[in-house]
Every structure is written in C-alpha cells, then in structure tokens.
Design an enzyme around this catalytic site. Structure first.
Site, short mmCIF file in Angstrom:
data_model
loop_
_atom_site.label_atom_id
_atom_site.label_comp_id
_atom_site.label_asym_id
_atom_site.label_seq_id
_atom_site.Cartn_x
_atom_site.Cartn_y
_atom_site.Cartn_z
N ASP A 329 0.82 -1.10 -0.01
CA ASP A 329 -0.02 -0.04 0.12
C ASP A 329 0.94 1.25 -0.01
O ASP A 329 2.23 1.20 0.35
CB ASP A 329 -0.78 0.18 1.40
CG ASP A 329 -1.98 1.21 1.26
OD1 ASP A 329 -2.40 1.58 0.12
OD2 ASP A 329 -2.25 1.56 2.39
N ASP A 598 -2.52 -1.21 5.61
CA ASP A 598 -3.13 -0.66 6.95
C ASP A 598 -4.60 -0.46 6.87
O ASP A 598 -5.02 -0.41 7.93
CB ASP A 598 -2.43 0.32 7.58
CG ASP A 598 -2.64 1.71 6.55
OD1 ASP A 598 -3.02 1.41 5.33
OD2 ASP A 598 -2.57 2.90 6.77
N ASP A 602 -7.10 -3.26 2.12
CA ASP A 602 -5.81 -4.05 1.92
C ASP A 602 -6.29 -5.74 2.42
O ASP A 602 -5.44 -6.43 2.14
CB ASP A 602 -4.74 -3.45 2.85
CG ASP A 602 -4.36 -2.27 2.15
OD1 ASP A 602 -4.31 -2.21 0.97
OD2 ASP A 602 -4.18 -1.32 3.00
#
Length: 856
Positions: A329, A598, A602
């Site tokens: 990410d 986070d 995800d």
C-alpha cells in the site's frame, strides 16, 4: 424515502432491522484451542513421526520395552506443544492490539428528534448527522454536504476526498461516487447529512472484511519442503526395510536352515526379521526435526517481536525469507499518512509576520499537545510548518481577533478570514487554489514564473496552496473586503504526504535481494508514480506497460493479465478486490507474495498472500487478515523480516544436515549389524540421548545463531528448490561415511567380546563425532570461517558446553540406565582431541574457500 426532518419511527427501525439486519460485522471465526493444537499434527514430519511411534509401540509390546516409544511420543508432543503455545501467546497479544468498539455514539434523527445511539443500532433508512472528526457508521447517500471532506484511506488509500451533493462538482474518476460516504471512513472537515443504505456485512467495509476471512489454500514454502523431505525419508526407510527383510530372508534360507525348520520356528524368525525391518524405519525417522523446526520458528517469533514484527502465525517467520514479490500500500506504509509542507515559495520580502499570522488565523485546524493534527490535514500541515519554524500558532491565532470568515467550499476553492491584527489594522487573509487566488490579486510577481513553479509541483503530485493578503480597514465582512480591498499575492506552498525516511533504503535493499516491489493504491496515477520515483521504484525506463489503473485491470481477463503481472510496478485507483486478484495472478506465475497494508481495503489481499503484513496503527480488519503486524508501521521492518526469514531457513537447513548425518550413520550400522549378525552397540536410552535430547539442544544451538545481512545479497530461492541442496547431500554422505568407517573400525578393533568400558568409549566417540560436526553445520553456507564469525554466537557455544557436560555426566554416572562406566581423563582427552579433526578438516576447507573468494 426517509423524511430528513423526522427520520424513522420506532416501528420503522424495528422493521428495517428485521429486513436488513444489525449494523455489526460478522466476527472472524476463531479456531478453538483444541483445533489450534490438533492443527500442529498436520505437519508432514509430525505425521511420519506418528507412524514411527506406533510402529515402535508394536515392537515395544513384543519386547516389553517402551523407552523408545515414550521418547518418540515425547518428541511429538514437545514439538506440537511448543508450536501451539507460541501461536496462542501471539494470538492473545494480537487480540489486545486489535480490540474494537461497536458502541461509539452516532447522531441520528428519529421520531423528529436528534438523538445519540450506539453505532451497532444504526439501521437502513436512518438519517445520520455527520460532523468533523466522526467516523461514518454505515454506507449511505448524502443529502446535505457543507465543505465536507472525508478520509477514505482505510478503503482507497486517499487521505482526503471532497464530498458534495452538487452533480456539477462530482469527481467522475473517484473510486467511489462523490455523493456517497462509506463505513469506516472519517469526516475530517465540514458537516453533512446522510441516509443509510447499507449496514453491517452489506457495506463495502463488510464485504472487504468478509473476503479477508476466506481461507486461502496456498501452502507455505517450508511446509512444501518438509512434505518433500518426509516423502524422501519415508521412501528411503521403507526401501531399506524391504531390502533388509529380503536380505535376512535370503540369508535365513541359504545359511540359516530356515527352510528345514518347523512352522513355529519359521514364524518366529520371520517375525524377528520383520521387527528388524520396522526398527530400520524407526531409526530412519529424525525424531528431533519437528522440535528443531518448532524451536527455530519460536525463537524467531520472539526475536522478531524485538524488531517490531508481531508474528501471529509461526510459519510466517520462515515464509518471509522465501518471498519474491511485495505488494505494498502507499498511504501509511510507504508514506507517513501525514500531510507536511514540502516547500514554500514566498515572493514578498519583509512580511514574515503577516504570512505567519495569516496561516495561523486563516485556518480551522488545530494541533493537540502531541502535535497531532485535528481537522483538515492540509491546513494542519501549515500549522506543523509553523511549529517547525519555532512559531506558536495558537498565540498568533489568539492575538488576531476574527471579524468574519468564509470557509473553503468546492465551488469557491478558497478560504478567507478578516481579522483585527495586533500588527496594526484590519487584514483579509486568503488561501486556496493558487490559480483562483492569483486571479483575485491586484499585485503579484511574475505570473509566468509562478505558473511554471506550480506546474513543477503538480508534476511531483504535490498539493499546492496560494496565499494573499490585503489591508481592509473599515470592511465589516469578508464579502465586502473581497470587493473593495486590493489583494497582494504572497506565494505558494507545496504540500504532500511525505515518504517515510527509511523507505527508499529498505526498498533498495529488497530490490537488491531479488524481491520485486509493487505499489497498489487507490490514489491517482500521478501521485503513485511520484511516490514510486521517490522510493527508487519508478525509473525513466518504465512505461505504461509497468503501470495500470484499477478500472483497466478489472476490464482485462486473467489470460490477458498473466503475461503482464510480473512487469507491473504500480496499480493506481485500485479497489480492494483488485489487490486480491493481483496476488492470485502473481501466485499463478509461481511468485511467493507478501502484501503490506493498513486499511480495510488491503484485507482481502493480506489474507490471500503467503504473508500478510499489517500496520500496528491499521484497521482491525487489516490486522485480523494478516500474519505479521508491523508495530512501528515501518517498511524497513519488512526488509528485516526477510533477513530473519532467510537466516531461519538456513538454520533449519543446518539442522537437517546435522540430524540426517546421525540418522544415516545409525541406519547403516543397524543395517550392517542385522545382516552380518551383530547387534547395535548402543542401547535404546543411549539412542534417545543422541536422537532426542542432544538433537533438541542442537536445535536450540543452531536456532540461536544470529541473522546474517549477507543473505540479503542472494536471490530468493525457487519454490521448486529442495531443502537438501547438492552441497548438503555431499556433506551428509561424506561425513556419514567417515563416521561409519571410524565406528566400524572401533568395533573391529574391540573384537567380539566387547567390555562395558569399550562400549562407553564407543558411545562417547559416537556422540563427540556429532558434537564436532555441529561446527560444520554452523559453518554450512557461511561466507566466513568459524574463527571470523563467533560474535553473537554465545548461546550456540553455551548449548555446546551443555551437551559436553551432559555427555560427561551420562558416561560417568549413567550406570545401568545408560549401560556406561566412567572413562579415564586420558581417554576423555584422546576422544575429544581425535574426534575434533572432524571440525578442523571442515574449517580448513572453509578457510581455503574464503581466501580464494577474496582473491577472486
């Protein structure tokens, strides 16, 4: 359609809850403690050990000797028990870290009144009032939006999205519609009113959470390797057993008079041959291997916790060493998830006090006592910039009396504040989109230079703000001041979510280690590429073939994407399930994938990857789906985890080398003894000391070896690579052959009538050969001789000392239990000195290779 002023009645609330359910996410199904324990028995080596245990139990009933059986069962329950305890302990730590609250109060309109209810009681059709700082409790459509900005980073990675009910200002390239707000996102500025359309598992947050709990059937690389090793050991053991049984039958028929004997004698002899064959299978199985693997993983779990890696699933320690691709990410992982001023360009000199006062007063954001931004993150970045300059924004704001203020709107694109300044006079401060602010100014510097600077910042995916001020004595409000007061353009500020300081070096280390890095983000293509450039991933040679948007990715079939996925470096505007699909496609191409993230977006990919790495400050859904939680939210911890994983795999290889050498020696001696008519000159209790207790100590010694940075210079191992390398095979067979020659030579020297003293010497030589071979196991795949690599190995030498003391105690005071008698000091020195040649030969070979490489 719900009446915005009256909301739902109590009867409508009950009906909606019955029809659409409660606003609760179905919790991830947790394994019971029994299920967690019995799961450990699925390990392939444990399974083959269980077979050996039951075969040994059968032999025990025949000979009324159960020591070997008890020892093997102890090895099984020690290995499974330790593995269970460490995972259970990690699970408890994780539950403490991941606690959530469904009782957060939410403002709703019901029966014509505004009231607060727990988040879990929100139903479809509820009218919810949204205010700055609050979390959106469910998915819904906006009916009012005043300067509304939402942090969608948990779902898309975007830290700030404008929301509006005006179709003219909709962002058509946004991941989610501009007039919809979603559960789990946070209002950072403005206020609004929404009508709830989806609750609980039906929300986008709920759908992602559901995908994050789907069981992935992808096996860990270590399990695959141990499975292959178990098959090899099983086949070798059975083949040797069959060969031995046939050899004994032939010998019995040709030389033992088996064919002339009666049926009872034949049955007894055949059963005896069969028991010898079964004994070979038991001896061939390395009892200490499961314990070694478990101890190595457990020790690494604890050590990795000290480096801010909370490992929830034990095998993830080692799998990190096998990864070939990291899908990461952007927001919060590569970047700080905190807007900061990158650079300022102020064109007016001598007005620093006005600039500072304008930034402090013309703002709706605050900083708490810890420097955390409360409110708009872009405005907060300006306050942090003031703080970094040593300026107290609160004192400046308190000194400037606000007369009037115009808040920022998507239509206006600027904010203005009229203040009575302690600097003397009434001033209008304005900030906003630079082109809008610039066009309102009567006085400005070279406009072409300003526009060129703006273009440069925008090419770097920076957010830009323009600043202006005007002296407006007598103006009563901002509207009047804007009409009659000439404004002076002050300058611009470039603001971004900066890359974490340690990320470029960590990404470089991963790339050098042969690990591909891919950015998957909900942010814009320009921002994603700029972050990629800053961390050293996106280079001038990269083209559109290395980048794809979520919409384009979804439009292509798996067959079209498979040839391209390994070349992709960046996916922008990605939706949650795009990342999961990318992981699946990479796995189909043979990659071992780690995913970092986070946000709730995800979670599906974190779950489906071989290793999911969540951030300690991430959402509960992301952490629940992951295998490892990075407590410091740092990408550099990932590179550390890779180093630990690779070093761990090497330590396991070292133990396999050490253990299989013992087993090959034992199998050959049993085989030769049974065929030529002599018995193994080692008792069951002595073999238990060698195969179980000593192996456990050896596992501790090798597991305690510190990780080596040199492993990061190697390429990832292929999933097809066998745990026993050709070099290991040569070492195992070579050392085993040497030990067999020495041991058989001793038996030949002793003759047929072996005394208890000679048996004690034989037992001690057998153990000391393995003792010194542990140094060769430590030196396996090492780039340096042992003399240069003793630092940090104090635990290794302590365990070796423990083994030596244990052997001395057993030989000296073991008595009838171990069938030993004390040896003289001269014999001890002779045995220790002569068997140490095993280490010195290996050390000389390592030293020659080391200096040859240095010269090369």
């Amino acid at each position: 359609m719900t009446d915005l002023h009256k909301g739902l009645t109590q009867a409508e609330v009950i009906q909606s809850r019955e029809q659409h359910g409660r606003n609760l996410l179905t919790p991830a199904k947790r394994k019971s403690l029994w299920a967690l324990f019995f799961e450990k028995f699925s390990d392939p080596v444990i399974r083959i050990l269980l077979v050996a245990a039951f075969l040994s139990l059968g032999i025990g009933f025949i000979h009324n000797e159960f020591a070997e059986t008890i020892g093997i069962f102890c090895a099984i329950f020690l290995a499974t028990g330790v593995a269970f305890w460490f995972e259970y302990d990690a699970m408890r730590k994780f539950d403490l870290l991941n606690s959530t609250n469904d009782d957060t109060p939410v403002k709703v309109v019901r029966d014509g009144e505004v009231m607060e209810i727990p988040k879990q009681d929100v139903v479809v059709g509820d009218v919810v009032i949204l205010q700055s700082g609050e979390e959106v409790p469910a998915d819904g459509r906006l009916h009012e939006a005043v300067s509304l900005k939402v942090n969608e980073s948990t779902l898309t990675g975007e830290p700030m999205i404008d929301k509006t009910t005006d179709p003219a200002h909709f962002h058509h390239d946004a991941t989610y519609p501009s007039n919809e707000v979603l559960r789990g996102t946070t209002v950072i500025e403005g206020h609004g009113v929404m009508v709830v359309e989806k609750v609980g598992d039906a929300t986008e947050f709920g759908k992602v959470a559901e995908q994050s709990t789907v069981e992935s059937e992808e096996e860990t690389p270590l399990n695959l390797q141990l499975g292959r090793l178990s098959k090899l050991i099983g086949r070798a053991g059975i083949s040797l057993a069959v060969l031995t049984f046939v050899a004994l039958m032939v010998k019995g028929c040709l030389f033992g008079g088996l064919l002339e004997a009666d049926w009872i004698t034949i049955a007894e002899r055949v059963l005896q041959y069969f028991m010898v064959a079964v004994t070979l299978i038991v001896v061939a199985v390395p009892e200490g291997l499961p314990m070694s693997v478990t101890l190595s993983l457990a020790v690494n779990m604890r050590r990795m916790l000290k480096t801010n890696n909370l490992v929830r699933k034990m095998h993830a320690c080692e799998t990190m060493g096998a990864i070939t691709v990291i899908c990461t990410d952007k927001t919060g992982t590569l970047t700080r998830n905190e807007m900061r001023v990158h650079e300022t360009k102020f064109y007016q000199e001598g007005i620093d006090d006005l600039i500072r006062e304008g930034i402090a007063a013309n703002s709706t954001a605050f900083l708490d006592t810890h420097g955390k931004v409360i409110g708009n993150p872009t405005e907060g970045a300006l306050l942090l910039w003031l703080r970094d300059q040593g300026v107290d924004y609160a004192a400046l704001r308190g000194g400037a009396k606000v007369v009037d203020q115009l808040t920022f709107t998507t239509e206006r694109k600027f904010m203005a504040t009229l203040v009575d300044s302690p600097l003397g006079g009434r001033y209008l401060y304005i900030k906003g989109a630079p082109e809008i602010v610039l066009n309102r100014c009567a006085s400005f510097p070279d406009k072409t230079a300003v526009e060129a600077q703006l273009a440069a910042y925008q090419n770097m995916a920076m957010r830009t703000l323009g600043f202006a001020y005007g002296r407006c004595d007598g103006a009563q409000n901002c509207g009047e001041a804007l009409e009659r007061c000439p404004l002076t353009f002050v300058g611009i500020a470039a603001i971004s979510d900066p890359v974490r300081d340690d990320v470029p070096a960590a990404v470089h280390e991963c790339l050098d280690a042969g690990i591909g890095v891919k950015i998957v983000t909900g942010d814009t293509p320009a921002t994603a590429k700029e972050i990629g450039r800053q961390i050293g991933l996106w280079t001038a040679e990269d083209t559109d073939y290395n980048h794809i948007t979520g919409a384009d990715f979804a439009a292509l079939s798996d067959e079209e994407l498979l040839p391209r996925v390994q070349a992709l470096k960046i996916m922008s505007r990605a939706r949650p399930l795009d990342k999961q699909r990318l992981v699946r496609l990479l796995q189909q191409r043979g990659e071992v994938v780690a995913v970092t993230g986070d946000g709730t977006n995800d979670a599906p990919a974190l779950n489906f990857a071989q290793v999911g790495l969540s951030m300690g400050t991430g959402t509960s859904v992301a952490k629940e789906a992951s295998d490892i939680t990075l407590l410091d939210d740092s990408f550099s911890s990932i590179a550390t985890a890779v180093m630990w994983g690779r070093s761990l795999y090497r330590n396991i290889q070292r133990f396999v080398l050490f253990q299989l050498t013992i087993n090959v020696v034992a199998v050959v001696i049993v085989l030769l003894g049974s065929v030529f008519g002599s018995e193994l000159p080692l008792t069951v209790t002595q073999m238990l000391w060698v195969n179980l207790i000593m192996d456990t100590f050896a596992a501790l010694a090798l597991a305690s070896l510190p990780p080596s940075r040199s492993v990061m210079k190697e390429k990832p191992r292929k999933s097809s690579d066998f745990i026993i390398t050709p070099a290991m095979s040569r070492s195992i067979l070579g050392m085993a052959a040497l030990f067999i020659v020495v041991l058989l030579g001793m038996l030949f020297w002793f003759g047929e009538a072996i005394t208890p003293y000679e048996l004690s010497a034989f037992f001690t030589v057998f153990v000391m050969l393995q003792f010194w071979n542990m140094f060769n196991a430590k030196g396996f795949a090492s780039t340096q001789p042992l003399i240069f690599s003793w630092k940090g190995c104090y635990a290794f030498f302590a365990v070796l000392l423990l083994i030596l003391v244990g052997q001395f105690i057993i030989v000296t005071w073991g008595g009838e239990v171990f069938r030993t008698v004390p040896l003289t000091w001269n014999d001890w020195l002779l045995i220790i000195g002569s068997t140490s040649l095993v280490m010195w030969v290996g050390e000389i070979a390592r030293t020659i290779r080391y200096f040859s490489r240095k010269r090369g």
